[in-house]
Write an enzyme that holds these catalytic residues in place. Structure first.
Site, PDB file in Angstrom:
ATOM      1  N   ASN A  45      70.353  89.143  40.385  1.00  0.00           N
ATOM      2  CA  ASN A  45      70.610  88.615  39.170  1.00  0.00           C
ATOM      3  C   ASN A  45      69.565  89.286  38.103  1.00  0.00           C
ATOM      4  O   ASN A  45      69.558  88.845  36.984  1.00  0.00           O
ATOM      5  CB  ASN A  45      70.139  87.147  38.958  1.00  0.00           C
ATOM      6  CG  ASN A  45      71.434  86.429  39.963  1.00  0.00           C
ATOM      7  OD1 ASN A  45      72.353  86.720  40.230  1.00  0.00           O
ATOM      8  ND2 ASN A  45      70.779  85.321  40.448  1.00  0.00           N
ATOM      9  N   HIS A 133      77.622  74.721  38.433  1.00  0.00           N
ATOM     10  CA  HIS A 133      76.815  74.934  39.272  1.00  0.00           C
ATOM     11  C   HIS A 133      76.173  73.753  39.775  1.00  0.00           C
ATOM     12  O   HIS A 133      76.202  72.798  39.382  1.00  0.00           O
ATOM     13  CB  HIS A 133      75.407  75.632  38.645  1.00  0.00           C
ATOM     14  CG  HIS A 133      74.328  76.046  39.595  1.00  0.00           C
ATOM     15  ND1 HIS A 133      73.368  75.507  39.691  1.00  0.00           N
ATOM     16  CD2 HIS A 133      74.555  77.444  40.302  1.00  0.00           C
ATOM     17  CE1 HIS A 133      72.620  76.251  40.570  1.00  0.00           C
ATOM     18  NE2 HIS A 133      73.066  77.310  41.091  1.00  0.00           N
ATOM     19  N   GLU A 177      79.633  75.921  32.452  1.00  0.00           N
ATOM     20  CA  GLU A 177      78.814  77.252  32.269  1.00  0.00           C
ATOM     21  C   GLU A 177      79.443  78.159  31.378  1.00  0.00           C
ATOM     22  O   GLU A 177      80.649  78.075  31.249  1.00  0.00           O
ATOM     23  CB  GLU A 177      78.571  77.908  33.892  1.00  0.00           C
ATOM     24  CG  GLU A 177      77.915  77.187  34.800  1.00  0.00           C
ATOM     25  CD  GLU A 177      78.067  77.711  36.155  1.00  0.00           C
ATOM     26  OE1 GLU A 177      77.574  78.956  36.361  1.00  0.00           O
ATOM     27  OE2 GLU A 177      78.132  77.142  37.334  1.00  0.00           O
ATOM     28  N   SER A 181      78.837  81.469  37.860  1.00  0.00           N
ATOM     29  CA  SER A 181      77.847  81.967  38.782  1.00  0.00           C
ATOM     30  C   SER A 181      78.697  82.616  40.094  1.00  0.00           C
ATOM     31  O   SER A 181      78.256  83.659  40.819  1.00  0.00           O
ATOM     32  CB  SER A 181      76.926  81.330  39.308  1.00  0.00           C
ATOM     33  OG  SER A 181      77.524  79.936  40.021  1.00  0.00           O
ATOM     34  N   ASP A 207      75.862  76.000  29.761  1.00  0.00           N
ATOM     35  CA  ASP A 207      74.725  76.730  30.518  1.00  0.00           C
ATOM     36  C   ASP A 207      74.921  78.260  30.495  1.00  0.00           C
ATOM     37  O   ASP A 207      75.777  78.845  31.053  1.00  0.00           O
ATOM     38  CB  ASP A 207      74.734  76.343  32.180  1.00  0.00           C
ATOM     39  CG  ASP A 207      73.585  76.746  32.857  1.00  0.00           C
ATOM     40  OD1 ASP A 207      73.251  77.618  32.459  1.00  0.00           O
ATOM     41  OD2 ASP A 207      73.102  75.820  33.995  1.00  0.00           O
ATOM     42  N   HIS A 210      73.793  82.740  33.468  1.00  0.00           N
ATOM     43  CA  HIS A 210      74.188  84.382  33.571  1.00  0.00           C
ATOM     44  C   HIS A 210      74.661  85.220  32.572  1.00  0.00           C
ATOM     45  O   HIS A 210      75.188  86.241  32.692  1.00  0.00           O
ATOM     46  CB  HIS A 210      75.356  84.302  34.846  1.00  0.00           C
ATOM     47  CG  HIS A 210      74.751  83.794  36.252  1.00  0.00           C
ATOM     48  ND1 HIS A 210      74.334  84.358  37.102  1.00  0.00           N
ATOM     49  CD2 HIS A 210      74.700  82.240  36.525  1.00  0.00           C
ATOM     50  CE1 HIS A 210      73.895  83.521  38.312  1.00  0.00           C
ATOM     51  NE2 HIS A 210      74.274  82.454  37.784  1.00  0.00           N
ATOM     52  N   LYS A 241      66.914  85.530  35.310  1.00  0.00           N
ATOM     53  CA  LYS A 241      67.941  86.480  35.662  1.00  0.00           C
ATOM     54  C   LYS A 241      67.741  87.735  34.930  1.00  0.00           C
ATOM     55  O   LYS A 241      66.977  88.652  35.431  1.00  0.00           O
ATOM     56  CB  LYS A 241      69.221  85.755  35.693  1.00  0.00           C
ATOM     57  CG  LYS A 241      69.234  84.684  36.622  1.00  0.00           C
ATOM     58  CD  LYS A 241      70.668  83.978  36.649  1.00  0.00           C
ATOM     59  CE  LYS A 241      70.823  82.886  37.616  1.00  0.00           C
ATOM     60  NZ  LYS A 241      70.054  81.718  37.550  1.00  0.00           N
TER      61      LYS A 241
END
Length: 388
Positions: A45, A133, A177, A181, A207, A210, A241
């Site tokens: 990541n 997640h 998210e 992910s 979120d 990523h 990440k």
């Protein structure tokens, strides 16, 4: 006798191709060494390739020289574990995001299992994307709120749920998210903001784990790219990440920050991050706008991989980012392909249920900005030969 249950469960996982073990690895920049085999790391990541950048590390150490920040906070922030660098970094976060406040946490998992239980009660409804997640799912379960899951990225389904339920609760919190992910696809943040504006008791929790660092003109995530930062009530992200560090944050209104300081259990009862770690993150975050060339290169690599892999996959390519799944479906075939790629010098890992839905086992490929186009082309050639 008392341990038989654990033995039997492990054997069942092994038979199903779902047994997990901690790997023994040596890291050499973008390479992984395992059992004497050197492999290009296709599972990291570290999206911007900052984690092994010796120049940045040297600049950071030169900045502090002998006066290095403390290696431990030794306490929670509410006791003796708060240091000036925490306040400086939170102020920098708030300034960059142009929001009233920010708050640091030990990890993205701490953030998600702490914020949601703190801000909800029995008069709250959480409506979460089906593919959020595990940390968000755990946070939802720890809360007192009723919750519903909407079909992944299905805005019509979400609209229907909001219409049916908005009058029955004091607050509704939409949880998603920004970049998912496992599939690497985007949430429709623009439409989510429109829902928030349509229903006055709706709050938005996003979120950006990523996305932060690797997306947006200055690296502030997908919310920056889509112009949504000011409309998201709880904008969460991690530093482990693309930002090559550790910890997490939320940017929010001041009243929310004050509330979390008083109500969020993982913040109140955990030893705070080490000041040394916070200083390193602050150092990298200051330079985030200057990493634009890395982000551009990462996007170019990602587009190349998505286009080529889509021609090989038995299913539709979902990804819009640098997280690119090669979905095979069957657990054992996924393990076999991953092992073949590792034998050929590519550290690719199989992702199986329960991390992903049944029947969608995949090789999850994560690209980093320190990879070369020639290396990616060689990988694709190897993959084509391996699946014939």
């Amino acid at each position: 006798m008392a341990l038989n249950f654990f033995t039997q469960t492990l054997e069942q996982l092994k038979q199903a191709g779902q047994l997990r073990q901690l790997p023994q690895l040596e890291h050499q920049g973008k390479w992984i060494v395992r059992a004497g085999r050197k492999m290009l790391n296709m599972s990291s990541n570290d999206y911007l390739g900052l984690a092994s950048d010796e120049r940045l590390r040297g600049q950071f150490l030169q900045k502090y020289q002998e006066n290095l920040p403390h290696f431990t906070s030794s306490s929670s922030r509410l006791l003796t574990g708060s240091f000036p660098i925490y306040d400086e970094f939170e102020q920098l976060l708030a300034q960059r995001f142009q929001r009233q406040a920010a708050l640091l946490f030990n990890s993205g998992y701490h953030a998600n299992i702490g914020i949601l239980p703190a801000i909800t009660d029995k008069k709250t409804l959480i409506i979460a994307d089906k593919l959020v997640h595990a940390s968000l799912i755990d946070g939802i379960r720890l809360s007192e709120a009723k919750y519903i899951r909407y079909r992944h990225n299905d805005m019509a389904h979400l609209a229907d749920l909001l219409t049916k339920n908005h009058q029955d609760f004091d607050r509704i919190i939409i949880v998603t998210e920004s970049i998912f992910s496992m599939d690497g696809d985007y949430a429709d943040l623009v439409q989510l903001v429109a829902f928030k504006q349509e229903f006055e008791n709706v709050l938005l929790y996003v979120d950006e784990a990523h996305a932060i660092g690797a997306c947006g003109k200055t690296g502030l995530g997908l919310a920056e790219e889509l112009g949504c930062i000011q409309h998201i009530d709880f904008l969460v992200g991690t530093f482990g990440k693309a930002l090559a560090s550790q910890g997490a944050y939320v940017v929010c209104d001041q009243v929310v920050r004050d509330y979390l300081v008083n109500k969020m259990r993982p913040l109140i009862f955990s030893t705070a991050l080490a000041p040394f770690n916070v200083a390193w993150t602050h150092f990298l975050f200051e330079q985030l706008p200057s990493f634009a060339a890395r982000r551009q290169h990462l996007n170019q690599l990602s587009e190349q991989l998505r286009e080529q892999l889509a021609q090989m996959m038995p299913s539709t390519m979902p990804s819009q980012s640098y997280i690119v799944p090669y979905i095979l479906g069957d657990n054992h075939r996924t393990l076999s392909v991953a092992q073949h790629l590792q034998q050929q010098g590519y550290y690719c890992l199989p992702i199986r249920p329960p991390t992903v839905p049944k029947g969608t086992s995949r090789i999850r490929l994560s690209l980093t900005a320190d990879m070369k186009e020639t290396e990616l082309a060689q990988f694709l050639d190897c993959l084509r030969k391996g699946i014939k």
